[in-house]
Design an enzyme around this catalytic site. Structure first.
Site, short mmCIF file in Angstrom:
data_model
loop_
_atom_site.label_atom_id
_atom_site.label_comp_id
_atom_site.label_asym_id
_atom_site.label_seq_id
_atom_site.Cartn_x
_atom_site.Cartn_y
_atom_site.Cartn_z
N CYS A 11 -16.55 23.81 107.57
CA CYS A 11 -15.61 23.86 106.16
C CYS A 11 -14.90 22.00 106.50
CB CYS A 11 -14.81 24.36 106.13
SG CYS A 11 -13.52 24.06 104.53
N CYS A 14 -11.17 21.78 104.88
CA CYS A 14 -10.18 23.14 105.94
C CYS A 14 -10.42 22.16 107.20
CB CYS A 14 -10.60 24.16 106.75
SG CYS A 14 -11.44 25.37 105.17
N ASP A 395 -19.56 -16.96 120.56
CA ASP A 395 -19.43 -17.72 121.82
C ASP A 395 -20.19 -18.59 122.55
OD1 ASP A 395 -18.45 -18.23 124.01
OD2 ASP A 395 -18.75 -16.58 124.90
N ASP A 593 -18.13 -12.69 125.29
CA ASP A 593 -17.99 -11.38 126.00
C ASP A 593 -16.85 -11.58 127.03
OD1 ASP A 593 -19.58 -14.36 127.16
OD2 ASP A 593 -19.60 -13.13 128.79
N ASP A 597 -12.00 -14.20 124.05
CA ASP A 597 -12.97 -14.23 123.10
C ASP A 597 -11.55 -12.74 122.94
OD1 ASP A 597 -14.85 -15.94 123.89
OD2 ASP A 597 -16.06 -14.89 124.63
#
Length: 696
Positions: A11, A14, A395, A593, A597
């Protein structure tokens, strides 16, 4: 945080209730209950108290330690057979109800006995749960709605309809559990990539141990058909790897000595010896499993709204039903029995299951679909944001370009030889993981057998500039022109179209430079064209010089680009891009990467990391991780996100539309109990089936 399995949690309301109550307890620091995976992640000083709280809230829910074998506890056969038998009994009762047999006293008693038997068996847990919740002051939930509406139906003589509500509600609940079972078990395909053992080479012998017990630097042997147990580097052997489970790529990947390999990939053709580079707990396979399992803990605004909506919606409908039962007879002279029947119909209609369950399930399926394609989305909120992306900043190095640099030229300034210049630069750069640094070291190793200088001290990596170190007491700088400017060193500035220039300074004097070339990825142009067709703007942010940035931008048709950026410059430029977005609901993504960055990835609405060669810092900072370095994953991830969002909107419009329609019909006496059952159970099933489409 410790993670536990919540058995019998079926549920969504719940699950929210358990989470909200536990958050208020002093012995709980942090808690997240994930309904989609039926798990609980919790920081607590007393797990036994946690179990008591959950038992008081939901007596059927059991808290157990999570493992690979208890991902889901739905007993399809047992539940299905029992439901089929009592549904058959119900059909027999309905045959009697709509035939002339009902006029026979014996068949009349048999019919009512069948209905009562079916009602008690299928409704007993609902009635018991409603009663216990009322005692605890938790009144307004689906169990209460089903109980009061069917008991009321009994009192007004609508026995078959009361029984029908329980039968169809049970059928709906069964298929709801089945849908959740399939969704939860979709993660088993990921769990199956978890290596169960490692063949450790020790003192000339091979011993089989758990991957957890393998140390960094150990050598493991991987036979044909076995999973690679830990991340590492191949020291001996040549083979093809099946990487589909991690990357979504069907083409086998060729690997040889020196190749980096990831845990969970399958060795298909040759025996490999691998030097372990990461402990098992930090390996790619463990990180993937954690990301996928925990992804839906980060909810979208839609999911948070629905939780609040259900909290207030149900009591309002109950009050409306009471008003109909009381005031229709008083104001419009409608018989009490008919007014009560309308009120009961309204209660059956009002259950918000379709919305509360189907929306989180849709996002869960979308995340599962992404993971199958080698795209790890860290939260349903990020999946939703991907569908709203209006601009992506890239980048350059390693993202739009291959990052596989080559030394194209070496130019000396003064009396130093090219061999000596290369030797000094490579000796300093050997400690760096930057692609340009690796290209210099690789170039040296290709043409020289002499070992690089080991007497390198004071090594320091300056993000956005280069590196500095000391060799035999002399300071050496290797980096871009900004590095020499930083140390006030005179040099002849060199601009080479499309390539990078690395300067070398020795004892405060510029002694030469190298021209380093990089190639544009084959799929970069395809990806940029795709984004333009989708009317998604593109920008490029790079630390490289203007000539190099301009060359790549022109080749790819990128008109907005920024060059010569330090990490802090990237942040300020990206903040400017965010401030310029046309609509506050538009999302801006960044794809990178490298270590430098990471700050921008954290700042972006959606930070995307290239996971194949991406640094750990970039991957941890990102919201979405591509398990390969192919930019075509962008197209796939956006398509999945948009499809998921469309399904979410469909379910919201359909569920609310049908609810509102039938609430109106019920209030005016134009809908009976059977139609009410359809508006609840039928809509829930349709919404769940629609949600499951997101997984494909």
């Amino acid at each position: 945080m410790e993670k536990y399995k919540l058995q019998n949690l079926d549920c969504a309301v719940c699950a929210n209730k358990i989470e909200n109550v536990l958050k208020k307890r002093d012995f709980v620091t942090n808690v997240t209950v994930n309904f989609n995976t039926a798990t609980m992640s919790i920081d607590t000083t007393d797990i036994n108290q946690v179990k008591k709280v959950i038992k008081n809230l939901e007596p059927e829910v059991k808290v157990v330690k999570i493992d690979k074998d208890n991902i889901d506890d739905f007993d399809f056969k047992k539940g299905g057979i029992a439901l089929a038998i009592f549904t058959l009994f119900f059909i027999i009762g309905m045959v009697i109800e709509f035939s002339s047999l009902k006029n026979n006293q014996i068949f009349y008693i048999a019919k009512n006995s069948i209905f009562i038997l079916v009602y008690i068996f299928l409704g007993r847990h609902i009635l018991l749960k409603a009663f216990k919740n009322i005692l605890r002051g938790q009144i307004f939930d689906e169990n209460f709605l089903m109980s009061i509406s069917t008991i009321g139906a009994f009192f007004i003589g609508a026995i078959s309809e009361a029984c029908g509500v329980m039968v169809f509600y049970s059928i709906g609940e069964f298929f709801q559990k089945l849908s959740l079972h399939r969704s939860r078990n979709s993660i088993k395909s990921l769990v199956n990539i978890r290596p169960e053992y490692a063949n450790l080479e020790k003192d000339g012998n091979i011993i089989t141990i758990s991957p957890d017990d393998v140390q960094v630097g150990d050598i493991v042997l991987v036979k044909v058909g076995e999973k690679i147990p830990l991340d590492g580097s191949i020291t001996e052997g040549d083979s093809f790897l099946d990487t589909k489970a991690l990357t979504g790529e069907s083409t086998p990947q060729h690997v040889g000595i020196g190749s980096s390999v990831l845990a969970g990939t399958i060795n298909t053709t040759g025996i490999l010896k691998i030097e372990v580079t990461k402990p098992y707990k930090n390996s790619s396979v463990v990180r993937i499993l954690e990301l996928v399992e925990e992804a839906t803990n980060k909810k979208t605004n839609t999911e948070n709204f629905l939780t609040t909506f259900a909290k207030y919606y149900t009591p309002i409908v109950v009050i409306l039903a009471i008003l109909i039962a009381v005031f229709l007879p008083l104001l419009f002279k409608i018989p009490i029995e008919k007014a009560l029947y309308r009120a009961l119909v309204l209660l059956v209609i009002s259950c918000p299951c379709a919305l509360v369950i189907s929306i989180p399930l849709t996002y869960f399926c979308g995340i599962g679909s992404s993971s199958k394609n080698g795209i790890l989305v860290k939260g349903s909120n990020y999946l939703n944001n991907l569908a709203l992306v209006k601009k992506i900043a890239f980048d350059k190095t390693g993202t739009l370009t291959k990052g596989s640099f080559k030394v194209l030229d070496i130019v000396c300034h003064g009396d130093i030889t090219k061999e000596k210049l290369l030797y000094l630069a490579a000796s300093v750069e050997k400690s760096s993981n930057h692609p340009i640094a690796k290209s210099i070291v690789n170039f040296y190793n290709e043409i020289h057998e002499e070992e690089l200088n080991r007497d390198v001290t004071n090594y320091r990596e300056l993000a956005g500039f280069g590196v500095s170190a000391t060799i035999s007491g002399v300071d050496i700088l290797v980096g871009n022109s900004k590095l020499l400017d930083k140390y006030s060193i005179d040099y002849k500035n060199i601009q080479v179209d499309g390539n990078s220039v690395v300067f070398i300074a020795y004892d405060g004097v510029s002694i030469g430079h190298m021209v380093i070339g990089d190639e544009i990825k084959y799929d970069s142009l395809v990806t940029i064209d795709y984004l333009k067709k989708r009317k998604i703007d593109v920008a490029m942010l790079t630390g490289d010089n203007e000539a190099s940035a301009k060359s790549v931008a022109n080749s790819l048709g990128i008109y907005e680009y920024y060059h010569s950026l330090l990490p802090e410059d990237k942040v300020s430029i990206f903040e400017k891009i965010i401030s310029e977005k046309r609509n506050k609901n538009d999302k801006i993504a960044f794809i990178g990467d490298g270590i430098n960055d990471a700050p921008v990835l954290s700042l972006a609405d959606i930070g995307i990391s290239m996971g194949g060669i991406g640094s750990d810092a970039a991957i941890e900072s990102a919201d979405v991780v591509f398990m390969t370095d192919s930019l075509t994953k962008i197209e796939k991830s956006i398509d999945i996100a948009k499809k998921t969002r469309v399904i979410v909107i469909q379910n919201i419009v359909f569920s609310l539309g049908v609810k509102i329609l039938f609430l109106g019909l019920g209030a005016f006496g134009l809908a009976n109990m059977w139609e009410a059952v359809f508006s609840d159970v039928g809509v829930t099933l349709i919404a769940l089936l629609n949600a499951m489409r997101a997984f494909k």
